[in-house]
Design an enzyme around this catalytic site. Structure first.
Site, PDB file in Angstrom:
ATOM      1  N   PRO A 207       0.790  -1.221   0.000  1.00 11.91           N
ATOM      2  CA  PRO A 207       0.000   0.000   0.000  1.00 11.91           C
ATOM      3  C   PRO A 207       0.832   1.285   0.000  1.00 11.91           C
ATOM      4  CG  PRO A 207      -0.058  -1.044   2.153  1.00 11.91           C
ATOM      5  CD  PRO A 207       0.586  -2.022   1.221  1.00 11.91           C
TER       6      PRO A 207
ATOM      7  N   ARG B 235      13.413   4.200  12.219  1.00 13.79           N
ATOM      8  CA  ARG B 235      12.186   5.016  12.198  1.00 13.79           C
ATOM      9  C   ARG B 235      11.370   4.800  13.481  1.00 13.79           C
ATOM     10  NH1 ARG B 235       9.312   4.661   6.653  1.00 13.79           N
ATOM     11  NH2 ARG B 235       8.280   6.495   7.569  1.00 13.79           N
TER      12      ARG B 235
HETATM   13  C1  DHK Z   1       7.094   1.532   3.156  1.00  9.93           C
HETATM   14  C2  DHK Z   1       6.003   1.951   3.847  1.00  9.93           C
HETATM   15  O1  DHK Z   1       4.916   2.400   3.213  1.00  9.93           O
HETATM   16  C3  DHK Z   1       5.988   1.982   5.313  1.00  9.93           C
HETATM   17  O2  DHK Z   1       4.700   1.738   5.834  1.00  9.93           O
HETATM   18  C4  DHK Z   1       6.980   1.008   5.921  1.00  9.93           C
HETATM   19  C5  DHK Z   1       8.264   0.930   3.803  1.00  9.93           C
HETATM   20  C6  DHK Z   1       8.348   1.173   5.285  1.00  9.93           C
HETATM   21  C7  DHK Z   1       9.529   1.267   3.036  1.00  9.93           C
HETATM   22  O3  DHK Z   1      10.462   1.828   3.607  1.00  9.93           O
HETATM   23  O4  DHK Z   1       9.597   0.945   1.851  1.00  9.93           O
HETATM   24  O5  DHK Z   1       7.058   1.225   7.307  1.00  9.93           O
END
Ligand code: DHK
Length: 159
Positions: free
Chosen positions: A5, A102
């Site tokens: 997503p 994070r």
């Molecule tokens: C991508 C997202 O959308 C976050 O919800 C994840 C991930 C990290 C990324 O770093 O590609 O926490």
């Protein structure tokens, strides 16, 4: 390759965290590498957990491995983890950002425990490294399965 997503928003979404490239540009570079490696690939993106689960289940026939950025579902989805475990294909988990640096809610991945490996924090290069890594893993597996010339000779001598 499965994108989870909000990854359809890459290029406009929080560029300092994710990257300034669009998903289309990431996928184009990735497809080029796949062509260079002579690997047939399929790329899909969904914002829906159920759709990702269905695609993982379907990959059990006709595919040799999975590369997935489950995005936010990384931290919430036992269904995606279970689907990966059920199909049993070698799976590489990719994150653009370094999830360990994070917010604490991003530190845990439900997928990591059933993945061959995880690449996190290397931006779009992570997808390319994942493909190279999976390709090498599958080639090594194939070599292990293929009997060596010496063992073939031994077998035919003992017949
Ligand atoms: C991508 C997202 O959308 C976050 O919800 C994840 C991930 C990290 C990324 O770093 O590609 O926490």
């Amino acid at each position: 390759m499965l994108h989870g997503p909000n990854l359809n928003l890459l290029g406009t979404r929080e560029q300092s965290i994710y990257c300034s490239q669009s998903l289309y540009s990431i996928d184009s570079a990735w497809t080029k590498l796949a062509d260079d490696l002579a690997v047939e690939v399929d790329i899909r993106q969904s914002n829906s957990e159920g759709e990702l689960v269905n695609w993982i289940q379907e990959s059990g026939s006709g595919y040799q491995g999975i590369i997935i950025n489950p995005a936010a579902y990384t931290h919430t989805s036992i269904a995606i983890r279970d689907a990966i475990a059920a199909v049993g294909l070698p799976t590489v988990e990719v994150h653009l950002s370094n999830i360990q640096q994070r917010e604490p809610f991003r530190h845990h991945s439900h997928v990591a425990g059933v993945a061959l490996g995880q690449i996190s924090g290397l931006g779009p290069a992570g997808y390319l490294l994942a493909l190279r890594g999976l390709h090498e893993h599958l080639s090594a597996q194939r070599k292990l399965k293929k009997p060596s010339a010496a063992s073939r000779r031994q077998k035919s001598a003992s017949r």
